[in-house]
Design a protein around this motif. Structure first.
Motif, mmCIF file in Angstrom:
data_model
loop_
_atom_site.group_PDB
_atom_site.id
_atom_site.type_symbol
_atom_site.label_atom_id
_atom_site.label_comp_id
_atom_site.label_asym_id
_atom_site.label_seq_id
_atom_site.Cartn_x
_atom_site.Cartn_y
_atom_site.Cartn_z
ATOM 1 N N PHE A 30 -15.708 -6.492 13.304
ATOM 2 C CA PHE A 30 -14.556 -5.587 13.305
ATOM 3 C C PHE A 30 -14.691 -4.552 14.406
ATOM 4 C CE2 PHE A 30 -12.886 -1.500 11.339
ATOM 5 C CZ PHE A 30 -11.583 -1.709 11.779
ATOM 6 N N LEU A 34 -9.935 -5.560 5.257
ATOM 7 C CA LEU A 34 -11.373 -5.292 5.346
ATOM 8 C C LEU A 34 -11.943 -4.632 4.090
ATOM 9 C CD1 LEU A 34 -11.516 -4.023 8.996
ATOM 10 C CD2 LEU A 34 -12.732 -5.998 8.100
ATOM 11 N N PRO A 42 -12.911 -1.206 15.354
ATOM 12 C CA PRO A 42 -11.907 -0.255 14.856
ATOM 13 C C PRO A 42 -10.986 0.226 15.970
ATOM 14 C CG PRO A 42 -14.138 0.446 14.323
ATOM 15 C CD PRO A 42 -14.257 -0.663 15.296
ATOM 16 N N THR A 66 -17.142 6.692 11.600
ATOM 17 C CA THR A 66 -18.238 5.789 11.939
ATOM 18 C C THR A 66 -18.563 4.903 10.743
ATOM 19 O OG1 THR A 66 -19.080 7.695 13.105
ATOM 20 C CG2 THR A 66 -20.458 5.753 13.087
ATOM 21 N N TYR A 119 0.271 5.253 0.149
ATOM 22 C CA TYR A 119 -0.691 6.359 0.269
ATOM 23 C C TYR A 119 -0.276 7.457 -0.675
ATOM 24 C CZ TYR A 119 -2.745 4.374 4.500
ATOM 25 O OH TYR A 119 -3.399 3.585 5.388
ATOM 26 N N TYR A 137 -15.816 4.023 16.778
ATOM 27 C CA TYR A 137 -16.536 5.116 16.151
ATOM 28 C C TYR A 137 -17.981 4.691 15.983
ATOM 29 C CZ TYR A 137 -11.684 5.734 14.774
ATOM 30 O OH TYR A 137 -10.335 5.839 14.758
ATOM 31 N N THR A 153 -12.428 -6.593 -1.240
ATOM 32 C CA THR A 153 -13.429 -5.562 -1.518
ATOM 33 C C THR A 153 -14.832 -6.149 -1.660
ATOM 34 O OG1 THR A 153 -12.858 -5.749 -3.840
ATOM 35 C CG2 THR A 153 -11.871 -3.934 -2.618
ATOM 36 N N ASN A 165 -18.305 -9.845 4.571
ATOM 37 C CA ASN A 165 -18.635 -9.154 5.814
ATOM 38 C C ASN A 165 -19.696 -9.849 6.646
ATOM 39 O OD1 ASN A 165 -16.833 -7.296 4.901
ATOM 40 N ND2 ASN A 165 -18.327 -5.702 4.457
ATOM 41 N N LYS A 174 0.834 -1.195 0.000
ATOM 42 C CA LYS A 174 0.000 0.000 0.000
ATOM 43 C C LYS A 174 0.867 1.243 0.000
ATOM 44 C CE LYS A 174 -3.500 2.571 0.040
ATOM 45 N NZ LYS A 174 -4.415 2.566 -1.114
ATOM 46 N N VAL A 202 -18.229 -7.450 -0.563
ATOM 47 C CA VAL A 202 -19.031 -7.205 0.642
ATOM 48 C C VAL A 202 -19.514 -8.515 1.269
ATOM 49 C CG1 VAL A 202 -20.946 -5.865 1.538
ATOM 50 C CG2 VAL A 202 -19.796 -5.119 -0.508
ATOM 51 N N VAL A 203 -19.621 -9.553 0.461
ATOM 52 C CA VAL A 203 -20.179 -10.813 0.946
ATOM 53 C C VAL A 203 -19.431 -11.330 2.172
ATOM 54 C CG1 VAL A 203 -20.592 -13.217 0.294
ATOM 55 C CG2 VAL A 203 -21.047 -11.397 -1.327
ATOM 56 N N TYR A 239 -14.840 -4.601 -13.404
ATOM 57 C CA TYR A 239 -15.147 -4.925 -12.012
ATOM 58 C C TYR A 239 -16.205 -3.979 -11.449
ATOM 59 C CZ TYR A 239 -14.570 -4.419 -6.981
ATOM 60 O OH TYR A 239 -14.818 -4.273 -5.658
ATOM 61 N N SER A 279 -15.714 11.155 11.057
ATOM 62 C CA SER A 279 -15.617 10.530 12.381
ATOM 63 C C SER A 279 -15.311 9.042 12.264
ATOM 64 C CB SER A 279 -16.922 10.720 13.138
ATOM 65 O OG SER A 279 -17.904 9.874 12.590
ATOM 66 N N LEU A 314 -11.377 -1.511 3.353
ATOM 67 C CA LEU A 314 -11.513 -0.065 3.581
ATOM 68 C C LEU A 314 -10.495 0.696 2.759
ATOM 69 C CD1 LEU A 314 -11.977 -0.080 7.444
ATOM 70 C CD2 LEU A 314 -13.698 0.545 5.763
ATOM 71 N N LEU A 315 -9.431 0.019 2.399
ATOM 72 C CA LEU A 315 -8.425 0.580 1.502
ATOM 73 C C LEU A 315 -8.278 -0.383 0.338
ATOM 74 C CD1 LEU A 315 -5.585 1.586 3.997
ATOM 75 C CD2 LEU A 315 -7.065 3.156 2.743
ATOM 76 N N PHE A 316 -7.871 0.146 -0.801
ATOM 77 C CA PHE A 316 -7.595 -0.712 -1.943
ATOM 78 C C PHE A 316 -6.081 -0.897 -2.043
ATOM 79 C CE2 PHE A 316 -11.429 1.633 -3.880
ATOM 80 C CZ PHE A 316 -12.298 0.887 -3.113
ATOM 81 N N ALA A 330 -11.071 4.650 3.787
ATOM 82 C CA ALA A 330 -10.128 4.942 4.871
ATOM 83 C C ALA A 330 -8.967 5.829 4.425
ATOM 84 C CB ALA A 330 -9.598 3.641 5.442
ATOM 85 N N THR A 343 -17.993 -2.280 6.921
ATOM 86 C CA THR A 343 -17.473 -3.613 7.225
ATOM 87 C C THR A 343 -18.606 -4.568 7.594
ATOM 88 O OG1 THR A 343 -17.057 -2.891 9.477
ATOM 89 C CG2 THR A 343 -15.203 -2.833 7.959
ATOM 90 N N GLU A 387 -11.909 5.096 -1.630
ATOM 91 C CA GLU A 387 -11.233 4.421 -0.534
ATOM 92 C C GLU A 387 -11.708 5.072 0.747
ATOM 93 O OE1 GLU A 387 -7.041 4.735 -1.858
ATOM 94 O OE2 GLU A 387 -6.901 2.739 -0.974
ATOM 95 N N LYS A 434 -7.011 -2.539 7.449
ATOM 96 C CA LYS A 434 -7.941 -1.845 6.555
ATOM 97 C C LYS A 434 -7.930 -2.455 5.159
ATOM 98 C CE LYS A 434 -7.731 2.504 9.035
ATOM 99 N NZ LYS A 434 -6.980 3.768 9.114
#
Ligand SMILES: Nc1ncnc2c1ncn2[C@@H]1O[C@H](COP(=O)(O)OP(=O)(O)OP(=O)(O)O)[C@@H](O)[C@H]1O
Ligand SMILES: [Mg+2]
Lengths: 303, 624
Positions: free
Chosen positions: A99, A71, A101, B146, A28, A105, A89, A94, A26, A91-92, B55, B144, A73-75, B623, B152, B621, A68
Motif C-alpha cells: 500500500f 484496507l 498512502p 505513519t 463519517y 507517511y 479487517t 496484509n 461509509k 490482518v492476514v 468478533y 502523521s 483502516l476504516l470500518f 483512519a 496495512t 478506526e 481505506k
C-alpha cells in the motif's frame, strides 16, 4: 453511447476476483455519533487478478475512503469489503498487499535502507532475502545515491519513491496506490506509470486512485468513476472512451486542397468536422460530463 | 525503618496473588465484554452488537496466538531508534550535571541523604523521560498517519502495543543501568573519607595513661568521632558493650557511631591511633525476624505494649522497673545457622518521662529463655542471667549473644550454660527485653530486633533498589502506551501522570473517602487553602457549599476507584508497594522474595493493561 468491446489486451476481466465490495457504505460520524458526511454509498465493485483498476473522481468523491475501507483502516457503516476472500479487517490479507498512502507517511528519523529493512521485518522473510530486496528496491526507485540519508532530508518526490519501495517490500500480489504520481516530476511520472504496467505484466493486481486523467487513461484497464460517494460509471477504459457517433480523423501531410475536399465530403453527408484532439481529452470529456450530469440529477447512475 | 508485618514468604504469597489475579481478571474481563457489547449496541443496535463482541474477543484470542516475536522486536527496535534519534540520552547528561552540582549541597551529608537523593533523582528523571517518550509516540504516528503503513502490514495490534512497551522499556533500562552505576560511584565517593587523630588530642596520647580517655578524630565531611582506647574485652565483661557492625569483628576497637558510620581504630607502631574507612552506612543487612509479644507491668500476657501517644500504634512500649516485658520468639535457630551465638541487632526507641542522665542511654536487660519451660525437667535451666545494655536511640545497636552464657541458680550462684544445648528447643528460643530504669519506657516493634545473618553486598542492594525503579518505569511505559492508543499525546500524558499520582497517594485518597482521615475533596480543600481554614471548621450551609460538596464527592469516588486499580508506587503498604528504596537507605538487604513478588505484580499489570491497549487499538478506526 457505451459499448463493450469485449476485446482485451490482458484477459484480466475474466480472472479471479481479488477485491470485492458489496453494498459498501461509509458514513463519517463525529465524536457524539452524529452523522457528518456520507462519503460512500452502496459501492459494488470487483477487481480481478492481473488488472489495473482505476478509481476516478473529483476531490472528496470518496476514492481514498474506498481504499481505506478495503484496507481495513476504516470500518464500513454497512456492507462489506473482501480482499482475497478475507474480510477487510483481517490482518492476514496484509501479507499479500502493498500500500502506498496518499502521501508517503514514513518515519522521518530513518534512512532509506533502515526504512525498508524495518518494513521488511514485518514480513516473514529471511534476513538475506530482506537485504537483497532492500537493495533491489532502492535501485529500482532510483535512490541509490541517497540511501543513507534520513528521510527528513528527502524531497517530496524522493519520499514518494521510497514510499513506493516500501509498498513493494513483500513482493505483494495486490498493490494499492493512492494517487501514485502526485509529487513526481514528468520523468518520475512516466517511470511510475511504466512500473505499474510492469507490475501488471508480472501478473500483479493494481488498484489505484487518481484524479489525473492522463495517468488513468495511460495505465488502467478498467476504471470506476465516483462522484459524491456514488458510483457513476464502471467499465473498460477503451470501451468507455469509444464514442461510436464520433469519427475522429487524424492525418498528416495533407494538402489544403485535400482538406477542403474532405470537409466538403463531410458537409455533403451532413456531418460536422471536429477539431483534432489529443485522446486524453476524451476521458476528460467523459469525466466532466459525468460530473455535470450527476450534479444535475443527483442520486442516479450516469447514463 | 518500619516493617509492620513480616514479609510474606513467596510460596505463601503466590497462591493468594494468583487467586486475586484470576478473580480480578475475570471481573475486569466481564466488565470489558459488557462494555464492548454496550458500546456496539449503542452504535449499531443490539443485533450486530453480539456479533461484534464475538468478533472482537475471537480476534483477540486469535491474534495473541499469531503474536510474532520477530514483528514485536521490529516494532521495539523502531521505538528504540526513535528515542535515540530524538537525543533522549541528553537526559543522562542532565543527570550527570545535576549530580555534579549536588556534590555542593550534599557535602557532609549522611549516607541516607546521599542514597535517597540519587534514588529520587534517577527515579523521577527516568519516569519523566519514558512518560514523555511513550505518550507521544503512538499519537504522533496516528496524527502523521505513519501508522497507515504499519497497520496495512501483517502487524497485530498486540505487536504495536507490546513493541512500544518493550522498546521504551529498553531505553529506560539502559538509562537506569547507567544511572545506577554512576549513582553508586557518586555515593561511594561522596561518603568516603579518612580521619586522623585530632591534633589537639595528640598531647593526651603522649601522657602515659591514655586508657579510658575520651579522644576525638579530626573533622571530616562535617563530623568527628569520639573514641577511647579502652580494652574491648574488659568492657564487654560488664555488659556495656560497644556496638560493632560485623559479627566476626570481636576484639576490635571502633569509634563512636556518628552520621551512621564508624571507623575501625588501628594502632600504629608508635601507639598513635589511625582509622579505617567508614563502615556501617552502606550495609545490606539480612535480618531474621522473630515474633513479638508483650507482658504487661504485672507480668500478664498483653495484646500490645502500651501506647505513649506520640507514635502511631505500630510500636508498643514497656514500662521501666516493672514486669513489663517484650518477648521475641525466634525459630530456625541452630548451631549450624549461627555458630557464633545469636548475632542480635536492635533499634530501641526510648520514651523518657524524666530526663534521667541525658548523656547516657537508658539501661535495659535481655534474658535468653527456653521457649517451653513446662517441658523442662525440674532443676533444668529456664533462662540465662540478664545481660544488661544501654539503649542507644535511633541507632542500630549490635548486641551479639554469645554461645556460652551464665545462668543464675536458685541458690544465687551462677553457672555456665550453652545457648543451644540448654535454651534452644526445636530451633526455637525466646529473648526477653525489659527496661530497668523506673519512669522510662522502651518502645519496640517486631522488626526492631532481629538476628543479622551474613550481610549482602551493598552494590547488589543498590542494583535491587534500581530494579524497583525499573519496575515502576515499565509500568509508566505500559500505562502511557496504552492510554495513548486512546487519547492524543498531551491528554495521554496528563491522564497517565494523574493516574500515577493517584497510585502514589492511593491510601490517603481512600482514607479521605472512607472518613478515616479528616479532609475534603479538591474544591473544599482549595477553598480551605485560600481561606486558611483547618479541616475541622464547618463550612456552613448554602447551595454553593452543597454543590461543591457534591462535585467533590463525585471526584473523590472517581479518584478512589482509580486508586484501587493503580499499582502502589510507594513503599510498604504491606509490601505490595513497589518502592524498595527505603530498604537500601536504611541499610537492609532488599529481600529477593519481595522483588519477585513485585516483578510478578508488575507483570500482571503489563498483561492486563496491554490487553486493554490491544482492544483500544483493534476497535479504533485508525483512519477516522
Ligand atoms: N476522517 C474523516 N472524517 C470526516 N469526513 C471525512 C474524513 N475523511 C474523509 N471525509 C469526507 O469524506 C468525503 C470523501 O473523502 P475522500 O478522502 O474519500 O475523498 P477523495 O476522493 O480521496 O478526495 P481527494 O481526491 O481530494 O483525495 C469527503 O467529503 C471528505 O470530507
Ligand atoms: Mg484521496
Amino acid at each position: 453511447m457505451v459499448t463493450n468491446s469485449g476485446s482485451t489486451t490482458s484477459g484480466a476481466s475474466t480472472g479471479e476476483v481479488v477485491i470485492e465490495t458489496r453494498n459498501l457504505s461509509k458514513i463519517y460520524r463525529d465524536f457524539w455519533g452524529r452523522q457528518k458526511v456520507r462519503a460512500l454509498k452502496s459501492l459494488d465493485m470487483e477487481v480481478r487478478r492481473g488488472e489495473i483498476f482505476g478509481l476516478l473522481g473529483p476531490n472528496g468523491s470518496g476514492k481514498s475512503t474506498t481504499i481505506k475501507l478495503i484496507l481495513g483502516l476504516l470500518f464500513p457503516t454497512s456492507g462489506e469489503a473482501l480482499v482475497f476472500g478475507y474480510d477487510s479487517t483481517n490482518v492476514v490479507k496484509n501479507e499479500r498487499i502493498g500500500f502506498l498512502p496518499e502521501e508517503s507517511y514514513l518515519y522521518k528519523f530513518l534512512n532509506a535502507e533502515e526504512t525498508l529493512d524495518f518494513y521488511g521485518r514485518l514480513f516473514d522473510m529471511s534476513p538475506e532475502k530482506r537485504r537483497q530486496r532492500t537493495q533491489e528496491l532502492i535501485e529500482m526507485v532510483g535512490l541509490g545515491w541517497a540511501k543513507r540519508r534520513q528521510l527528513k532530508e528527502y524531497s517530496k518526490g524522493m519520499t514518494r519513491r521510497i514510499g513506493l519501495a516500501q509498498a513493494l517490500i513483500n513482493d505483494p500480489e495486490l498493490i494499492i496506490l493512492d494517487e501514485p504520481t502526485t509529487g513526481l516530476d514528468p520523468i518520475g511520472t512516466r517511470e511510475m506509470k511504466d512500473l505499474i504496467l510492469k507490475l501488471r505484466d508480472e501478473g500483479k493486481t493494481v488498484l489505484m486512485c487518481s484524479h489525473l486523467l492522463a495517468d488513468v487513461q495511460d495505465v488502467c484497464d478498467r476504471i470506476a468513476i465516483l462522484h459524491q460517494g456514488e458510483l457513476k460509471e464502471m467499465g473498460r477504459v477503451d470501451s468507455l472512451l469509444q464514442v461510436t457517433d464520433v469519427t475522429q480523423i487524424r492525418t498528416q501531410g495533407l494538402s489544403e486542397e485535400a482538406q477542403r475536399e474532405i470537409r466538403e465530403i463531410i458537409n455533403k453527408h451532413g456531418g460536422n468536422l471536429l477539431a483534432v484532439d489529443n485522446p486524453t481529452t476524451t476521458l476528460e470529456d467523459l469525466f466532466l460530463s459525468i460530473v455535470k450530469d450527476s450534479e444535475a440529477r443527483p442520486g442516479r447512475r450516469a447514463r | 525503618m518500619a516493617l509492620e508485618h513480616p514479609i510474606i514468604p513467596f510460596f505463601t504469597w503466590l497462591p493468594f496473588a494468583l487467586l486475586l489475579f484470576v478473580v480480578l481478571v475475570t471481573g475486569i474481563g466481564a466488565v470489558v465484554v459488557l462494555g464492548i457489547y454496550l458500546i456496539a449496541a449503542v452504535r449499531n443496535g443490539p443485533g450486530q452488537a453480539v456479533q461484534f463482541t464475538r468478533y472482537v474477543i475471537g480476534s483477540a484470542i486469535y491474534d495473541i496466538l499469531q503474536l510474532s516475536p520477530r514483528r514485536t522486536i521490529a516494532m521495539a527496535g523502531l521505538a528504540f531508534k526513535e528515542s535515540i534519534r530524538r537525543y533522549v540520552f541528553m537526559v543522562f547528561l542532565v543527570f550527570v550535571i545535576v549530580l555534579f552540582f549536588a556534590t555542593l549541597f550534599l557535602e557532609g551529608s549522611t549516607a541516607k541523604h546521599y542514597i535517597g537523593f540519587v534514588l529520587l533523582l534517577s527515579k523521577w528523571l527516568v519516569l519523566l523521560v519514558v512518560l514523555i517518550l511513550s505518550c507521544f509516540s503512538l499519537p504522533a504516528d496516528i496524527k502523521s498517519r505513519t501508522i497507515y503503513t504499519i497497520v496495512t502490514k501483517p502487524v497485530r495490534s498486540w505487536e504495536i502495543v507490546l513493541g512500544r512497551i518493550v522498546g521504551f522499556s529498553a531505553i529506560g533500562t539502559l538509562m537506569l543501568a547507567m544511572m545506577c552505576v554512576v549513582s553508586y560511584v557518586f555515593v561511594r565517593r561522596g561518603l568516603d573519607h579518612q580521619h586522623v587523630l585530632e591534633p589537639e588530642d595528640v598531647s593526651l596520647i603522649a601522657a602515659d595513661d591514655s586508657d579510658g580517655l575520651v579522644l576525638r578524630t579530626d573533622v571530616q565531611k562535617g563530623h568527628r568521632h569520639r573514641f577511647s582506647l579502652t580494652n574491648e574485652n574488659e568492657r564487654a565483661a560488664d555488659g556495656d558493650d560497644v556496638e560493632r557492625p560485623g559479627a566476626a569483628s570481636t576484639g576490635v576497637n571502633w569509634t563512636e557511631q556518628v552520621a551512621g558510620h564508624q571507623h575501625q581504630i588501628l594502632l600504629a607502631d608508635d601507639g598513635t591511633p589511625t582509622f579505617g574507612p567508614p563502615i556501617g552506612d552502606t550495609l545490606a543487612r539480612r535480618p531474621v525476624y522473630g515474633k513479638l509479644s508483650f507482658l504487661d507491668r504485672n507480668g500478664d500476657p498483653a495484646e500490645k505494649g502500651i501506647s505513649v501517644g506520640k507514635e502511631w500504634t505500630y510500636r508498643g512500649y514497656i514500662e521501666g522497673n516493672s514486669l513489663a516485658t517484650a518477648i521475641w520468639k525466634f525459630d530456625g535457630v541452630s548451631p549450624n545457622s549461627f555458630p557464633e551465638g545469636l548475632p542480635l541487632e536492635m533499634t530501641i526507641r526510648v520514651f523518657r518521662t524524666h530526663k534521667g542522665e541525658i548523656e547516657q542511654g537508658i539501661l535495659g536487660t535481655i534474658v535468653v529463655r527456653h521457649p517451653y519451660p513446662e517441658r523442662l525437667r525440674p532443676g533444668d535451666v529456664v533462662e540465662s542471667a540478664p545481660i544488661s545494655f544501654r539503649a542507644d536511640e535511633f541507632v542500630g545497636q549490635w548486641l551479639p549473644i554469645p554461645r556460652r552464657l551464665k545462668a543464675l541458680a536458685p541458690d544465687g550462684t551462677t553457672k555456665d550454660i550453652d545457648l543451644f544445648n540448654d535454651l534452644v528447643y526445636d530451633g526455637e528460643v525466646e529473648l526477653r527485653v525489659r527496661c530497668v530504669e523506673s519512669g522510662q519506657y522502651f518502645g519496640m516493634a517486631q522488626a526492631d530486633m532481629y538476628m543479622r545473618r551474613n550481610d549482602g553486598s551493598f552494590f547488589g542492594n543498590f542494583c535491587k533498589a534500581f530494579f524497583g525503579i525499573w519496575l515502576k518505569m515499565v509500568l509508566v511505559v505500559t500505562f502511557s502506551v496504552i492510554i495513548s492508543t486512546l487519547l492524543n499525546a498531551p491528554v495521554a500524558m496528563l491522564a497517565t501522570s494523574v493516574s500515577v499520582v493517584i497510585g502514589f497517594f492511593a491510601q490517603d485518597i481512600q482514607n479521605i473517602l472512607t472518613g478515616k482521615t479528616e479532609g475534603g475533596g479538591p474544591l473544599e480543600s482549595t477553598f480551605r487553602l485560600f481561606e486558611q481554614q483547618n479541616q475541622i471548621v464547618p463550612l456552613g450551609e448554602s447551595v454553593q457549599v452543597n454543590v461543591a460538596k457534591g462535585i467533590d464527592w463525585v471526584v473523590m469516588v472517581l479518584m478512589t476507584g482509580v486508586s484501587y486499580v493503580m499499582p502502589n508506587f510507594r513503599g510498604y503498604a504491606d509490601y505490595g508497594g513497589l518502592d524498595t528504596g527505603d530498604f537500601l537507605i536504611n541499610g537492609f538487604d532488599i529481600p529477593m522474595t519481595l522483588l519477585t513478588q513485585h516483578f510478578l505484580i508488575t507483570f500482571g499489570y503489563v498483561v492486563v493493561v496491554s490487553t486493554f491497549g490491544y482492544l483500544f487499538l483493534k476497535t479504533r478506526e485508525i483512519a477516522a
